[in-house]
Design a protein around this motif. Structure first.
Motif, PDB file in Angstrom:
ATOM      1  N   SER A  68       0.828  -1.204   0.000  1.00 47.30           N
ATOM      2  CA  SER A  68       0.000   0.000   0.000  1.00 47.30           C
ATOM      3  C   SER A  68       0.867   1.260   0.000  1.00 47.30           C
ATOM      4  O   SER A  68       1.749   1.414   0.845  1.00 47.30           O
ATOM      5  N   LYS A  69       0.593   2.146  -0.963  1.00 50.65           N
ATOM      6  CA  LYS A  69       1.282   3.439  -0.965  1.00 50.65           C
ATOM      7  C   LYS A  69       0.797   4.319   0.184  1.00 50.65           C
ATOM      8  O   LYS A  69       1.547   5.152   0.700  1.00 50.65           O
ATOM      9  N   ALA A  70      -0.461   4.114   0.582  1.00 52.07           N
ATOM     10  CA  ALA A  70      -0.988   4.871   1.724  1.00 52.07           C
ATOM     11  C   ALA A  70      -0.219   4.513   2.996  1.00 52.07           C
ATOM     12  O   ALA A  70       0.094   5.387   3.813  1.00 52.07           O
ATOM     13  N   ALA A  71       0.111   3.228   3.152  1.00 51.59           N
ATOM     14  CA  ALA A  71       0.895   2.802   4.314  1.00 51.59           C
ATOM     15  C   ALA A  71       2.274   3.444   4.291  1.00 51.59           C
ATOM     16  O   ALA A  71       2.811   3.844   5.333  1.00 51.59           O
ATOM     17  N   SER A  72       2.853   3.562   3.100  1.00 56.58           N
ATOM     18  CA  SER A  72       4.149   4.215   2.963  1.00 56.58           C
ATOM     19  C   SER A  72       4.070   5.679   3.377  1.00 56.58           C
ATOM     20  O   SER A  72       4.973   6.202   4.038  1.00 56.58           O
ATOM     21  N   CYS A  73       2.966   6.347   2.999  1.00 59.72           N
ATOM     22  CA  CYS A  73       2.771   7.758   3.383  1.00 59.72           C
ATOM     23  C   CYS A  73       2.648   7.908   4.903  1.00 59.72           C
ATOM     24  O   CYS A  73       3.193   8.850   5.497  1.00 59.72           O
ATOM     25  N   VAL A  74       1.934   6.986   5.541  1.00 58.27           N
ATOM     26  CA  VAL A  74       1.809   7.024   7.001  1.00 58.27           C
ATOM     27  C   VAL A  74       3.177   6.833   7.646  1.00 58.27           C
ATOM     28  O   VAL A  74       3.523   7.503   8.629  1.00 58.27           O
ATOM     29  N   ALA A  75       3.979   5.929   7.082  1.00 55.18           N
ATOM     30  CA  ALA A  75       5.326   5.701   7.601  1.00 55.18           C
ATOM     31  C   ALA A  75       6.193   6.954   7.464  1.00 55.18           C
ATOM     32  O   ALA A  75       6.996   7.264   8.354  1.00 55.18           O
ATOM     33  N   VAL A  76       6.038   7.672   6.351  1.00 53.56           N
ATOM     34  CA  VAL A  76       6.779   8.930   6.160  1.00 53.56           C
ATOM     35  C   VAL A  76       6.384   9.935   7.237  1.00 53.56           C
ATOM     36  O   VAL A  76       7.234  10.620   7.819  1.00 53.56           O
ATOM     37  N   LEU A  77       5.083  10.009   7.527  1.00 53.15           N
ATOM     38  CA  LEU A  77       4.598  10.912   8.576  1.00 53.15           C
ATOM     39  C   LEU A  77       5.240  10.571   9.922  1.00 53.15           C
ATOM     40  O   LEU A  77       5.720  11.460  10.649  1.00 53.15           O
ATOM     41  N   CYS A  78       5.273   9.282  10.257  1.00 51.80           N
ATOM     42  CA  CYS A  78       5.866   8.841  11.524  1.00 51.80           C
ATOM     43  C   CYS A  78       7.362   9.140  11.555  1.00 51.80           C
ATOM     44  O   CYS A  78       7.903   9.590  12.576  1.00 51.80           O
ATOM     45  N   LEU A  79       8.018   8.878  10.424  1.00 51.74           N
ATOM     46  CA  LEU A  79       9.456   9.133  10.340  1.00 51.74           C
ATOM     47  C   LEU A  79       9.773  10.611  10.536  1.00 51.74           C
ATOM     48  O   LEU A  79      10.696  10.970  11.269  1.00 51.74           O
ATOM     49  N   LEU A  80       8.998  11.471   9.896  1.00 51.79           N
ATOM     50  CA  LEU A  80       9.234  12.914  10.013  1.00 51.79           C
ATOM     51  C   LEU A  80       9.016  13.388  11.445  1.00 51.79           C
ATOM     52  O   LEU A  80       9.778  14.205  11.968  1.00 51.79           O
ATOM     53  N   ALA A  81       7.973  12.873  12.100  1.00 50.07           N
ATOM     54  CA  ALA A  81       7.691  13.268  13.488  1.00 50.07           C
ATOM     55  C   ALA A  81       8.850  12.902  14.403  1.00 50.07           C
ATOM     56  O   ALA A  81       9.305  13.715  15.220  1.00 50.07           O
ATOM     57  N   ALA A  82       9.363  11.669  14.269  1.00 45.89           N
ATOM     58  CA  ALA A  82      10.458  11.217  15.136  1.00 45.89           C
ATOM     59  C   ALA A  82      11.773  11.906  14.787  1.00 45.89           C
ATOM     60  O   ALA A  82      12.494  12.379  15.673  1.00 45.89           O
ATOM     61  N   SER A  83      12.078  11.984  13.494  1.00 44.05           N
ATOM     62  CA  SER A  83      13.381  12.516  13.070  1.00 44.05           C
ATOM     63  C   SER A  83      13.509  14.004  13.343  1.00 44.05           C
ATOM     64  O   SER A  83      14.565  14.479  13.784  1.00 44.05           O
ATOM     65  N   LEU A  84      12.449  14.764  13.078  1.00 48.13           N
ATOM     66  CA  LEU A  84      12.532  16.207  13.327  1.00 48.13           C
ATOM     67  C   LEU A  84      12.674  16.497  14.823  1.00 48.13           C
ATOM     68  O   LEU A  84      13.422  17.395  15.234  1.00 48.13           O
ATOM     69  N   THR A  85      11.956  15.732  15.648  1.00 45.84           N
ATOM     70  CA  THR A  85      12.093  15.913  17.095  1.00 45.84           C
ATOM     71  C   THR A  85      13.502  15.560  17.542  1.00 45.84           C
ATOM     72  O   THR A  85      14.093  16.241  18.395  1.00 45.84           O
ATOM     73  N   TYR A  86      14.057  14.502  16.954  1.00 46.79           N
ATOM     74  CA  TYR A  86      15.421  14.080  17.281  1.00 46.79           C
ATOM     75  C   TYR A  86      16.423  15.192  16.936  1.00 46.79           C
ATOM     76  O   TYR A  86      17.349  15.486  17.693  1.00 46.79           O
ATOM     77  N   ILE A  87      16.237  15.811  15.781  1.00 49.32           N
ATOM     78  CA  ILE A  87      17.176  16.848  15.350  1.00 49.32           C
ATOM     79  C   ILE A  87      17.141  18.046  16.292  1.00 49.32           C
ATOM     80  O   ILE A  87      18.157  18.718  16.494  1.00 49.32           O
TER      81      ILE A  87
END
Length: 604
Positions: free
Chosen positions: A113-132
């Protein structure tokens, strides 16, 4: 040579080295930009992973946390180190065998699912930006002290340095830069520790010095530290817990599973040629990480003892801590205090007007402090400065102090670069190339990745100017976000062949949503301080701080992960079953090479 000149020289040389390596190893293709062409030797990849992993939180903030929290600070050591073992054993080999070099790409293919990939991108951005944010906080702390600039200017300089070697070098440039950064940061961490351990215990090995005797006495180092902090009204260093045993357990679990879900570390296992090399590089990385992580408790305890000894002469002499002459005069304070006061990270207020510095726990004032007329602790020490100030407190040579400055910056910048690359690949490769603009050429995709990284640097820099917590605290929040969203989806994707796309997406959104809600209630909406009054009103309606079983927001990721697993399981049972070919694919990924796969063919 003066300390400032020495610092400029050492930091300048290391920065020139990083940028030079990035230019020499610059990426010329998307493969080199994202995964360094898959050609990095395991030992070097292990070293680069160590630098990627040991961020400003590890180098600058972790020992400060342990020094402040005592035994309770051990949760960071257990959580982060244990999490790396979890990642290396349960996830890395399977993800490497699957062959998708980004987390969203794995999620998209595994859950069809491409939608699942988009949700994963959202999760990744939330974690990575907070980490930075945590990394930029550390950069600001290091620059503000050692280069004599403001915290804001330090963040801006850090943004520029990362831009130069991350955007132009890509993963190939970042990898070899991180090898150099690991060498710098580990020398910067261990050399002062050896000096200080030798001074306080007579043992040059900090790990052994921590359990050794305190020079000039018949007491152990930890026994002496316990005596001092308890006499000054602080909790016992060797038994102090963090809020509660339950909170300690949940916090540790959050850090562990958050570690295993960090996208920028997972990407490291695709920079080596084979699955076997991924396992080897994981082992080497653990060795390189352990050098710092086993040294941190010693650094913390010795820094705490040295801090008390620098403002109270009776700590080492064994005299009366509350005698007038034991508290040093403010006008005669050591040079390191004057230097750190300029940054605003160390502050003094003469509450009883005697011109001397009293540092103790005024929330639990000891009888001696009351009898001596002390009217409150007069020194405020930001916990993020403990490692950077430690060699200054111990009066080590200027070159050692300058090396520590370079090491702190190397730790923060190396992790920031890895995170930015993870964000860049998620946006350019997973969103634009795979979903929105599939006709992108390799050259266009490479340019899109560099633009995404440049934009991410700007956003990260802005957020770094307004952090929600100290460096390690902010990083803990990021780990919680990864723990509640990415880790369960990866685990179920590998070990539950029947987990379907609906369950995975619902779980990720539920875990991320509930964790972010709990964090925002305590830290402000999207960490914006102006929203705190509104959040405080809502928080009070739920019962006040840490209202959920006494668990603090930095530790809530493990609870979010439980919600993720439960929601994913329930939704998967009431929605269409996972397709048969996907189930076979998952079985094959779990089957060792050379063994018979479930469909009778060999795993490939």
């Amino acid at each position: 040579m003066s300390l400032q000149t020495m610092t400029y020289l050492v930091v300048g040389v290391t920065f020139a080295l990083y940028i030079g390596i990035a230019i020499w190893a610059r990426a010329g293709s998307t493969s080199e930009f994202y995964v360094a062409g898959g050609s990095v030797p395991p030992v070097l990849n292990g070293m680069a992973t160590g630098a990627d992993w040991m961020s400003a939180a590890s180098f600058i903030s972790m020992a400060g946390l342990i020094a402040n929290m005592g035994y309770g600070g051990g949760l960071f050591l257990m959580g982060w180190t244990g999490g790396y073992v979890l990642l290396a054993m349960l996830l890395a080999p399977y993800l490497r065998k699957f062959g998708k070099f980004t987390v969203p790409q794995f999620i998209g293919d595994r859950y069809y699912s491409k939608a699942a990939s988009c949700v994963a991108v959202l999760c990744l951005l939330a974690a990575s930006l907070t980490y930075i944010i945590g990394q930029m906080t550390g950069v600001g702390v290091a620059f503000s002290r050692f280069l004599g600039v403001s915290n804001s200017t330090g963040v801006f300089i850090g943004m520029g340095i990362v831009f130069m070697y991350a955007v132009f070098g890509g993963m190939k440039g970042i990898t070899y830069t991180q090898v150099a950064q690991y060498c710098v940061l580990i020398l910067a961490y261990t050399i002062p520790a050896i000096f200080i351990s030798m001074t306080l215990t007579g043992n040059p090995i900090p790990q052994l010095g921590l359990g050794g005797g305190f020079v000039g006495t018949d007491m152990s180092l930890l026994g002496k530290l316990d005596q001092v902090v308890m006499d000054l009204g602080f909790p016992q260093y060797t038994t102090m817990t963090r809020i509660s045993t339950l909170n300690m357990f949940v916090y540790t679990m959050s850090l562990m599973i958050g570690t295993a879900g960090l996208p920028h570390v997972i990407m490291r296992f695709f920079t080596v040629p084979k699955v076997k090399d991924a396992r080897a590089s994981a082992g080497w990385a653990l060795v390189f990480i352990a050098i710092l992580y086993t040294t941190a408790p010693a650094v913390a305890a010795m820094a705490r003892l040295n801090l008390h000894a620098s403002v109270n002469t009776a700590v080492k002499s064994g005299g009366d801590l509350f005698a007038v002459e034991s508290s040093i005069k403010y006008d005669e304070r050591p040079a390191w205090m004057k230097r750190w006061e300029v940054t605003g990270l160390l502050k003094f207020a003469d509450k009883n007007g005697d011109g001397r510095i009293q540092y103790y726990n005024d929330k639990n004032p000891p009888a001696g402090a009351v009898a001596a007329g002390w009217q409150g602790s007069e020194l405020v020490v930001n916990r993020d400065i403990m490692v950077l100030a430690n060699p200054e407190i111990a009066q080590l040579p200027n070159w050692v102090i300058a090396l520590v400055a370079a090491g702190g910056l190397a730790a923060a910048l190396s992790t920031a670069a890895g995170l930015l690359l993870a964000i860049s690949s998620a946006i350019s490769h997973d969103l634009f190339k795979n979903i929105f603009m599939p006709d992108l050429t390799e050259k266009q995709e490479l340019m899109t990745g560099k633009i995404a990284m440049a934009c991410s640097i700007v956003v990260a820099g802005y957020l770094g100017l307004n952090p929600p917590d100290f460096a390690a605290g902010t990083v803990a929040i990021a780990f919680g976000l990864a723990a509640s969203s990415i880790f369960p989806a990866l685990m179920m994707g590998i070990f539950n062949k029947k987990m379907n796309k609906e369950g995975a997406m619902a779980g990720m959104l539920a875990g991320l949503g509930i964790t972010m809600a709990y964090v925002f209630l305590h830290k402000g909406l999207f960490f914006i301080k102006g929203t705190m009054p509104m959040m405080n009103g809502i928080l009070e309606a739920f019962g006040g701080n840490n209202f959920f079983l006494g668990i603090e927001p930095n530790a809530f990721g493990a609870i979010g992960a439980v919600f993720n697993f439960i929601v994913a399981y329930v939704v998967s049972k009431i929605t269409p079953e996972c397709p048969e070919h996907i189930q076979h694919m998952v079985e094959n990924v779990r089957t060792p090479r050379g063994a018979k796969a479930v469909d009778g063919s060999h795993a490939h």
